[in-house]
Design a protein around this motif. Sequence first.
Motif, mmCIF file in Angstrom:
data_model
loop_
_atom_site.group_PDB
_atom_site.id
_atom_site.type_symbol
_atom_site.label_atom_id
_atom_site.label_comp_id
_atom_site.label_asym_id
_atom_site.label_seq_id
_atom_site.Cartn_x
_atom_site.Cartn_y
_atom_site.Cartn_z
ATOM 1 N N HIS A 1 0.832 -1.343 0.045
ATOM 2 C CA HIS A 1 0.058 -0.075 0.046
ATOM 3 C C HIS A 1 0.908 1.484 0.017
ATOM 4 C CE1 HIS A 1 -3.617 -2.070 0.036
ATOM 5 N NE2 HIS A 1 -3.231 -2.910 1.181
ATOM 6 N N LYS A 2 2.078 1.338 0.757
ATOM 7 C CA LYS A 2 2.959 2.514 0.466
ATOM 8 C C LYS A 2 3.528 2.712 -0.919
ATOM 9 C CE LYS A 2 7.093 4.532 3.114
ATOM 10 N NZ LYS A 2 7.872 4.618 1.854
ATOM 11 N N ALA A 3 3.785 1.504 -1.540
ATOM 12 C CA ALA A 3 4.367 1.743 -2.904
ATOM 13 C C ALA A 3 3.207 2.198 -3.656
ATOM 14 C CB ALA A 3 4.973 0.603 -3.347
ATOM 15 N N ALA A 4 1.874 1.482 -3.664
ATOM 16 C CA ALA A 4 0.830 1.990 -4.300
ATOM 17 C C ALA A 4 0.501 3.531 -4.092
ATOM 18 C CB ALA A 4 -0.376 1.369 -3.969
ATOM 19 N N PHE A 5 0.498 4.122 -2.932
ATOM 20 C CA PHE A 5 0.219 5.501 -2.510
ATOM 21 C C PHE A 5 1.158 6.350 -3.349
ATOM 22 C CE2 PHE A 5 0.864 9.308 -0.398
ATOM 23 C CZ PHE A 5 -0.487 9.971 -0.526
ATOM 24 N N GLU A 6 2.279 5.967 -3.305
ATOM 25 C CA GLU A 6 3.581 6.846 -3.806
ATOM 26 C C GLU A 6 3.585 6.801 -5.267
ATOM 27 O OE1 GLU A 6 7.192 4.902 -2.556
ATOM 28 O OE2 GLU A 6 6.636 5.726 -0.334
ATOM 29 N N GLU A 7 3.184 5.813 -6.157
ATOM 30 C CA GLU A 7 2.838 5.656 -7.612
ATOM 31 C C GLU A 7 1.712 6.640 -7.821
ATOM 32 O OE1 GLU A 7 2.927 2.619 -11.091
ATOM 33 O OE2 GLU A 7 2.782 1.917 -9.126
ATOM 34 N N GLY B 1 -9.940 2.907 0.438
ATOM 35 C CA GLY B 1 -10.983 3.093 -0.775
ATOM 36 C C GLY B 1 -11.964 4.318 -0.293
ATOM 37 N N MET B 2 -12.300 4.590 0.626
ATOM 38 C CA MET B 2 -12.936 5.701 0.877
ATOM 39 C C MET B 2 -12.344 7.088 0.668
ATOM 40 S SD MET B 2 -15.756 4.324 2.187
ATOM 41 C CE MET B 2 -16.907 5.398 2.730
ATOM 42 N N HIS B 3 -13.214 7.703 0.019
ATOM 43 C CA HIS B 3 -12.771 9.123 -0.224
ATOM 44 C C HIS B 3 -14.023 10.089 -0.608
ATOM 45 C CE1 HIS B 3 -13.284 7.279 -4.024
ATOM 46 N NE2 HIS B 3 -13.455 8.437 -4.631
ATOM 47 N N THR B 4 -13.594 11.582 -0.520
ATOM 48 C CA THR B 4 -14.873 12.654 -0.687
ATOM 49 C C THR B 4 -13.875 13.638 -1.611
ATOM 50 O OG1 THR B 4 -15.497 12.088 1.613
ATOM 51 C CG2 THR B 4 -16.179 14.186 0.333
ATOM 52 N N THR B 5 -14.767 14.114 -2.473
ATOM 53 C CA THR B 5 -13.982 15.136 -3.250
ATOM 54 C C THR B 5 -15.148 16.225 -3.457
ATOM 55 O OG1 THR B 5 -14.721 14.177 -5.388
ATOM 56 C CG2 THR B 5 -12.428 13.788 -4.419
ATOM 57 N N GLN C 1 -5.045 12.075 -2.458
ATOM 58 C CA GLN C 1 -4.966 12.835 -1.124
ATOM 59 C C GLN C 1 -6.323 12.813 -0.460
ATOM 60 O OE1 GLN C 1 -3.258 13.814 -3.805
ATOM 61 N NE2 GLN C 1 -1.241 13.895 -3.114
ATOM 62 N N ALA C 2 -7.535 12.732 -1.434
ATOM 63 C CA ALA C 2 -8.682 12.675 -0.716
ATOM 64 C C ALA C 2 -9.131 11.215 -0.215
ATOM 65 C CB ALA C 2 -9.616 12.964 -1.989
ATOM 66 N N PHE C 3 -7.988 10.307 -0.489
ATOM 67 C CA PHE C 3 -8.418 8.963 0.010
ATOM 68 C C PHE C 3 -8.069 8.710 1.654
ATOM 69 C CE2 PHE C 3 -8.859 8.195 -4.224
ATOM 70 C CZ PHE C 3 -9.693 6.907 -4.348
ATOM 71 N N GLU C 4 -8.668 8.101 2.233
ATOM 72 C CA GLU C 4 -8.516 7.970 3.745
ATOM 73 C C GLU C 4 -7.738 6.862 4.349
ATOM 74 O OE1 GLU C 4 -12.305 7.890 5.774
ATOM 75 O OE2 GLU C 4 -13.122 9.490 4.212
ATOM 76 N N PRO C 5 -6.572 7.081 4.869
ATOM 77 C CA PRO C 5 -5.608 6.075 5.244
ATOM 78 C C PRO C 5 -6.219 4.910 5.957
ATOM 79 C CG PRO C 5 -4.696 8.279 5.928
ATOM 80 C CD PRO C 5 -6.118 8.527 5.247
ATOM 81 N N ASP C 6 -7.018 5.431 6.900
ATOM 82 C CA ASP C 6 -7.484 4.538 7.972
ATOM 83 C C ASP C 6 -8.853 3.835 7.199
ATOM 84 O OD1 ASP C 6 -5.633 5.170 9.771
ATOM 85 O OD2 ASP C 6 -6.796 6.660 10.747
#
Length: 184
Positions: A95-101, A119-123, A111-116
Amino acid sequence: MNRAIAVRIPRRVVTGIKDGKSVFVSDGPTANAHVYDAVPGHLTSVVYATAAKPVLPQDHAEQAPPQIMVTPEPGATKVMIVVFPPDSVFATVDHKAAFEEQAIHIPGLIQAFEPDAPGMHTTDTVDYDIVLDGEIWLELDDGAETLLQQGDVVVQCGTRHAWRNKGERPATMCFVLIGAERKS
């Protein structure tokens, strides 16, 4: 580019006006498309972008260059094609490598995705979301879910949500994001 799972880069055809006549300005692979090494079978592609008050004829410059900010300003638009591999693929990735890419290729959106809450996000957008192929589940913040299949359309009005591919094959979606102002 990840070749473990073949993913087709979307073709983009753009028209314009030359000498008072309609012409094809470009026809080929979307310039801003990325197949992820960290998430096999996952593709994001920002196909086109418009300003809040687009002017015609459009400038012939690239409207959605790589690494463009994905979240549009109020009134501006972005159109994206996204291929979601099955959730079983996401469950096995770094997940760290996926986020960096993803931070490189979908800035503003990742950046709208919630680490905890994976998949959840709000824009701050109104989105027209169209299932082009496969099926996918839309999950809302209260856990409510609905299954979407090819041809189904969701109008996403700035709500907290996640896309879940519970199937065994990829799901391809088209997203039209329209920048909005959120009232507090």
